[in-house]
Scaffold this active site. Structure first.
Site, PDB file in Angstrom:
ATOM      1  N   GLU A  74       1.059  -1.131   0.080  1.00 27.25           N
ATOM      2  CA  GLU A  74       0.124   0.071   0.313  1.00 27.25           C
ATOM      3  C   GLU A  74       0.816   1.891   0.485  1.00 27.25           C
ATOM      4  O   GLU A  74       0.496   2.253  -0.547  1.00 27.25           O
ATOM      5  CB  GLU A  74      -0.868   0.621   1.337  1.00 27.25           C
ATOM      6  CG  GLU A  74      -2.048  -0.908   1.063  1.00 27.25           C
ATOM      7  CD  GLU A  74      -3.459  -0.543  -0.186  1.00 27.25           C
ATOM      8  OE1 GLU A  74      -3.166   0.746  -0.262  1.00 27.25           O
ATOM      9  OE2 GLU A  74      -4.367  -1.722  -0.132  1.00 27.25           O
ATOM     10  N   GLU A  91       2.327   1.435  -3.548  1.00 23.04           N
ATOM     11  CA  GLU A  91       0.903   2.178  -4.537  1.00 23.04           C
ATOM     12  C   GLU A  91       1.118   3.697  -4.383  1.00 23.04           C
ATOM     13  O   GLU A  91       0.540   3.957  -5.082  1.00 23.04           O
ATOM     14  CB  GLU A  91       0.214   0.778  -4.851  1.00 23.04           C
ATOM     15  CG  GLU A  91       0.602  -0.650  -4.889  1.00 23.04           C
ATOM     16  CD  GLU A  91      -0.973  -1.493  -4.778  1.00 23.04           C
ATOM     17  OE1 GLU A  91      -0.239  -2.454  -5.360  1.00 23.04           O
ATOM     18  OE2 GLU A  91      -2.366  -1.068  -3.367  1.00 23.04           O
ATOM     19  N   GLU A  92       0.656   3.998  -3.004  1.00 23.40           N
ATOM     20  CA  GLU A  92      -0.184   5.503  -2.544  1.00 23.40           C
ATOM     21  C   GLU A  92       1.112   5.841  -2.706  1.00 23.40           C
ATOM     22  O   GLU A  92       0.560   7.050  -2.799  1.00 23.40           O
ATOM     23  CB  GLU A  92      -1.194   5.046  -1.540  1.00 23.40           C
ATOM     24  CG  GLU A  92      -2.018   4.410  -1.216  1.00 23.40           C
ATOM     25  CD  GLU A  92      -3.284   4.803  -0.378  1.00 23.40           C
ATOM     26  OE1 GLU A  92      -2.704   5.031   0.084  1.00 23.40           O
ATOM     27  OE2 GLU A  92      -3.893   4.394   0.318  1.00 23.40           O
TER      28      GLU A  92
END
Length: 240
Positions: free
Chosen positions: A148, A151-152
């Site tokens: 996460e 990705e973010e």
């Protein structure tokens, strides 16, 4: 004699049907299921697991008419069950929880990695928060946190510790929720530390001073986050 639905016994005196042996024609399916139920009851089976692929969804009603209940569904199938004895149904229920995580990442300047969400309950409120997300099937919490964050935000970091956990109920479609706050340490090298926002998920990503992060009004006023902040401070100060 009618063809029977094949399958195998499980470890709990139940029977798991082979989805390939389930007839696709409604009439043929009903006849096969009636004959199979008679045999299963004669053999003393308790729980019957009937997996219906999407291609055979049109015959599910015939199983429901014969006492089968919906257990769970995935993209490719629906699982139906029936408890044959007259006693209390002992089959395990569907999964009761979803699992989420929040990732605490701090750089050497004591700045915390924070994001603003494009969608969700905090959309449009200007709230800066740690990256969060759901743990995928077959994924460890540590792997979910690393994924996460990358990705973010584009930041490459590795799992270091679990800082906090909370359980709550009545979330998505009535399921309970388990949420883990984990600490990650950034990898070395400039490429691993370059911010790159996931634009379809976020409207902002930045580094925020630790003291400013702990004072964000949305979280600072809530008892749950006060406990999380205490765990974060203990981790940062080496007393966790």
């Amino acid at each position: 004699a009618a063809a029977l639905i094949s399958g195998h016994e499980d470890a709990y005196d139940g029977f798991i049907c082979d989805e390939q042996s389930v007839p696709a024609a409604p009439g043929e399916f009903g006849v096969a299921l009636d004959a199979s139920l008679a045999v299963w009851q004669q053999k003393g089976y308790r729980g019957i697991w009937l997996k219906m692929p999407a291609a055979k969804a049109h015959v599910i009603g015939h199983a429901v008419d014969r006492g089968f209940e919906f257990h769970h569904a995935e993209k490719e199938y629906v699982m139906l069950t029936r408890w044959l004895p007259s006693s209390e149904n002992k089959l395990p229920p569907n999964a009761s929880h979803q699992v989420g995580m929040g990732a605490f990442v701090m750089n050497e300047r004591r700045e915390v990695l924070v994001v603003q969400e494009r969608s969700g309950p905090l959309r449009g409120q200007g709230v800066w928060k740690m990256p969060t997300g759901l743990v995928q099937q077959g994924e460890d919490i540590s792997e979910a946190a690393e994924r996460e964050v990358l990705e973010e935000t584009g930041i490459r970091a590795r799992f270091d510790a679990v800082l906090a956990m909370r359980q709550a109920h009545g979330f998505a479609f009535g399921k309970s929720d388990m949420f883990f706050v984990v600490a990650l340490k950034m990898e070395a090298g400039p490429q691993a530390r370059e911010l790159c926002m996931q634009e379809d998920e976020l409207v902002g990503v930045r580094w925020m001073g630790l003291e400013e992060y702990l004072a964000v009004p949305f979280t600072a006023a809530r008892p749950l986050f006060q406990k999380i902040h205490a765990a974060i401070l203990a981790y940062v100060n080496g007393t966790y």
